[in-house]
Design a protein around this motif. Structure first.
Motif, PDB file in Angstrom:
ATOM      1  N   PRO A  46       0.810  -1.228   0.000  1.00  0.00           N
ATOM      2  CA  PRO A  46       0.000   0.000   0.000  1.00  0.00           C
ATOM      3  C   PRO A  46       0.839   1.271   0.000  1.00  0.00           C
ATOM      4  N   VAL A  47       1.717   1.362  -0.989  1.00  0.00           N
ATOM      5  CA  VAL A  47       2.582   2.536  -1.139  1.00  0.00           C
ATOM      6  C   VAL A  47       2.626   2.918  -2.608  1.00  0.00           C
ATOM      7  N   TRP A  48       2.903   4.206  -2.876  1.00  0.00           N
ATOM      8  CA  TRP A  48       2.952   4.694  -4.248  1.00  0.00           C
ATOM      9  C   TRP A  48       3.970   3.946  -5.097  1.00  0.00           C
ATOM     10  N   GLU A  66       5.216  -1.636  -7.752  1.00  0.00           N
ATOM     11  CA  GLU A  66       5.225  -1.728  -9.210  1.00  0.00           C
ATOM     12  C   GLU A  66       3.824  -1.760  -9.817  1.00  0.00           C
ATOM     13  N   LEU A  67       2.834  -2.217  -9.067  1.00  0.00           N
ATOM     14  CA  LEU A  67       1.461  -2.228  -9.572  1.00  0.00           C
ATOM     15  C   LEU A  67       0.724  -0.920  -9.294  1.00  0.00           C
ATOM     16  N   ASN A  68       1.316  -0.053  -8.469  1.00  0.00           N
ATOM     17  CA  ASN A  68       0.698   1.238  -8.158  1.00  0.00           C
ATOM     18  C   ASN A  68       1.342   2.409  -8.874  1.00  0.00           C
ATOM     19  N   ILE A  69       2.613   2.297  -9.210  1.00  0.00           N
ATOM     20  CA  ILE A  69       3.424   3.435  -9.611  1.00  0.00           C
ATOM     21  C   ILE A  69       2.857   4.204 -10.802  1.00  0.00           C
ATOM     22  N   GLU A  70       2.227   3.516 -11.756  1.00  0.00           N
ATOM     23  CA  GLU A  70       1.669   4.186 -12.931  1.00  0.00           C
ATOM     24  C   GLU A  70       0.200   4.533 -12.750  1.00  0.00           C
ATOM     25  N   GLY A  71      -0.302   4.320 -11.554  1.00  0.00           N
ATOM     26  CA  GLY A  71      -1.721   4.558 -11.290  1.00  0.00           C
ATOM     27  C   GLY A  71      -1.957   5.822 -10.487  1.00  0.00           C
ATOM     28  N   GLY A  72      -3.118   5.849  -9.857  1.00  0.00           N
ATOM     29  CA  GLY A  72      -3.491   6.993  -9.045  1.00  0.00           C
ATOM     30  C   GLY A  72      -4.630   6.615  -8.126  1.00  0.00           C
ATOM     31  N   LYS A  73      -5.282   7.619  -7.562  1.00  0.00           N
ATOM     32  CA  LYS A  73      -6.371   7.325  -6.628  1.00  0.00           C
ATOM     33  C   LYS A  73      -7.480   8.359  -6.732  1.00  0.00           C
ATOM     34  N   HIS A  94      -0.151   8.812  -8.702  1.00  0.00           N
ATOM     35  CA  HIS A  94       0.875   8.526  -7.697  1.00  0.00           C
ATOM     36  C   HIS A  94       2.214   9.178  -8.045  1.00  0.00           C
ATOM     37  N   ASN A  95       2.508   9.314  -9.323  1.00  0.00           N
ATOM     38  CA  ASN A  95       3.748   9.992  -9.714  1.00  0.00           C
ATOM     39  C   ASN A  95       3.734  11.454  -9.274  1.00  0.00           C
ATOM     40  N   ASP A  96       2.544  12.082  -9.326  1.00  0.00           N
ATOM     41  CA  ASP A  96       2.433  13.460  -8.835  1.00  0.00           C
ATOM     42  C   ASP A  96       2.622  13.506  -7.315  1.00  0.00           C
ATOM     43  N   SER A  97       2.107  12.486  -6.624  1.00  0.00           N
ATOM     44  CA  SER A  97       2.300  12.418  -5.169  1.00  0.00           C
ATOM     45  C   SER A  97       3.767  12.264  -4.809  1.00  0.00           C
ATOM     46  N   LEU A  98       4.485  11.467  -5.610  1.00  0.00           N
ATOM     47  CA  LEU A  98       5.918  11.294  -5.374  1.00  0.00           C
ATOM     48  C   LEU A  98       6.679  12.594  -5.600  1.00  0.00           C
ATOM     49  N   ARG A  99       6.229  13.389  -6.590  1.00  0.00           N
ATOM     50  CA  ARG A  99       6.921  14.631  -6.890  1.00  0.00           C
ATOM     51  C   ARG A  99       6.719  15.685  -5.798  1.00  0.00           C
TER      52      ARG A  99
END
Length: 274
Positions: free
Chosen positions: A162-164, A167-174, A257-262
């Motif tokens: 359950p983290v950004w 590998e199954l979450n990284i290209e997704g979002g919420k 999720h990539n925006d959350s990482l940024r």
């Protein structure tokens, strides 16, 4: 979108199995078994507020909140549940398997506490692969209205962290919906039932869901694995509104999720949709 026709047979089968499992393994729930009437209004367009709730337990007062020692014991309780056999005493003939195996997770931090490694702060509660196993786990979990701030409940497919960064979450979002205090237990339960009952007509897009309990509001998030597929994302958004039984005009938010990482943020700088 019409998801009912596509999944009516499967949903009916799940509903029958769910009803049977409840008679065999009735959950210990703090919420009323009578469905409340919930209508939504908002002080701000992105917050769901109950203007009428009937037959529902009142929100726990601060005096009924768990003490710090009780909160600390949640992690050890989670470890005990995770090592327990959730299928104990369940005959294979009476088991109703789900399409996917799922795992509950939990995180709590004290006010002012900063978490450097979020993944390390999460405790695994337990996994389940059938309706009966689900009730064996769910019956022991505190309901959201009884939990302290700041806490996160997670329900994710088994094997998905359950983290950004997974590998199954990284290209997704919420998708996110902000709700008034006191509604989280009922709405979270509806979403959990819909997810494990496969009511989302989105293939394997649904990765999991998170309930974030905060001071002034609670936030329900549903994570999917493809952020740039507009058709899938709209389908998921509409299904969320349907299963939560909230008005179609309710404003929701989406964030990749990539925006959350940024920007290192879960709930800021989101895109707002109706």
């Amino acid at each position: 979108m019409d998801t009912k026709a596509a999944s009516s047979s499967e949903t009916l089968t799940f509903a029958k199995a769910l009803a049977k499992s409840q008679t065999q393994n009735p959950p210990e729930s703090n919420s009323s078994k009578t469905e409340p009437n919930i209508s939504a209004a908002a002080d701000s367009p992105s917050t769901v507020e109950s203007t009428k709730i009937t037959n529902q337990q009142p929100v726990s007062s601060d005096s009924n909140k768990p003490s710090e020692n009780q909160i600390d014991s949640l992690a050890s309780d989670s470890k005990a549940l995770s090592t327990a056999d959730s299928s104990k005493n369940i005959s294979s003939l009476d088991s109703h398997p789900l399409q996917y195996k799922w795992t509950f997770w939990f995180m709590h931090r004290y006010p002012g506490q900063k978490i450097v490694d979020y993944e390390a702060a999460i405790s695994k509660i337990s996994s389940f692969y059938s309706i009966e196993e689900f009730w064996n786990v769910y019956s022991y979990i505190c309901r959201p209205n009884d939990m302290p701030t700041v806490s996160d409940f997670h329900l994710f497919k088994h094997g998905v962290r359950p983290v950004w960064e997974d590998e199954l979450n990284i290209e997704g979002g919420k998708w996110m919906i902000r709700i008034k205090k006191g509604l989280s237990s009922r709405l979270w339960e509806r979403l959990v039932f819909a997810i494990i009952g496969n009511q989302f007509d989105a293939g394997d897009e649904v990765c999991g869901a998170v309930l974030s309990i905060r001071n002034s509001e609670d936030i329900i998030s549903l994570w999917n694995k493809t952020a740039n597929d507009a058709a899938i994302n709209i389908s998921i958004r509409d299904t969320i509104k349907s299963v939560l039984e909230i008005p179609v005009e309710t404003v929701m938010e989406y964030k990749a999720h990539n925006d959350s990482l940024r920007d290192n943020s879960s709930f800021r700088n989101t895109e707002v949709y109706k």
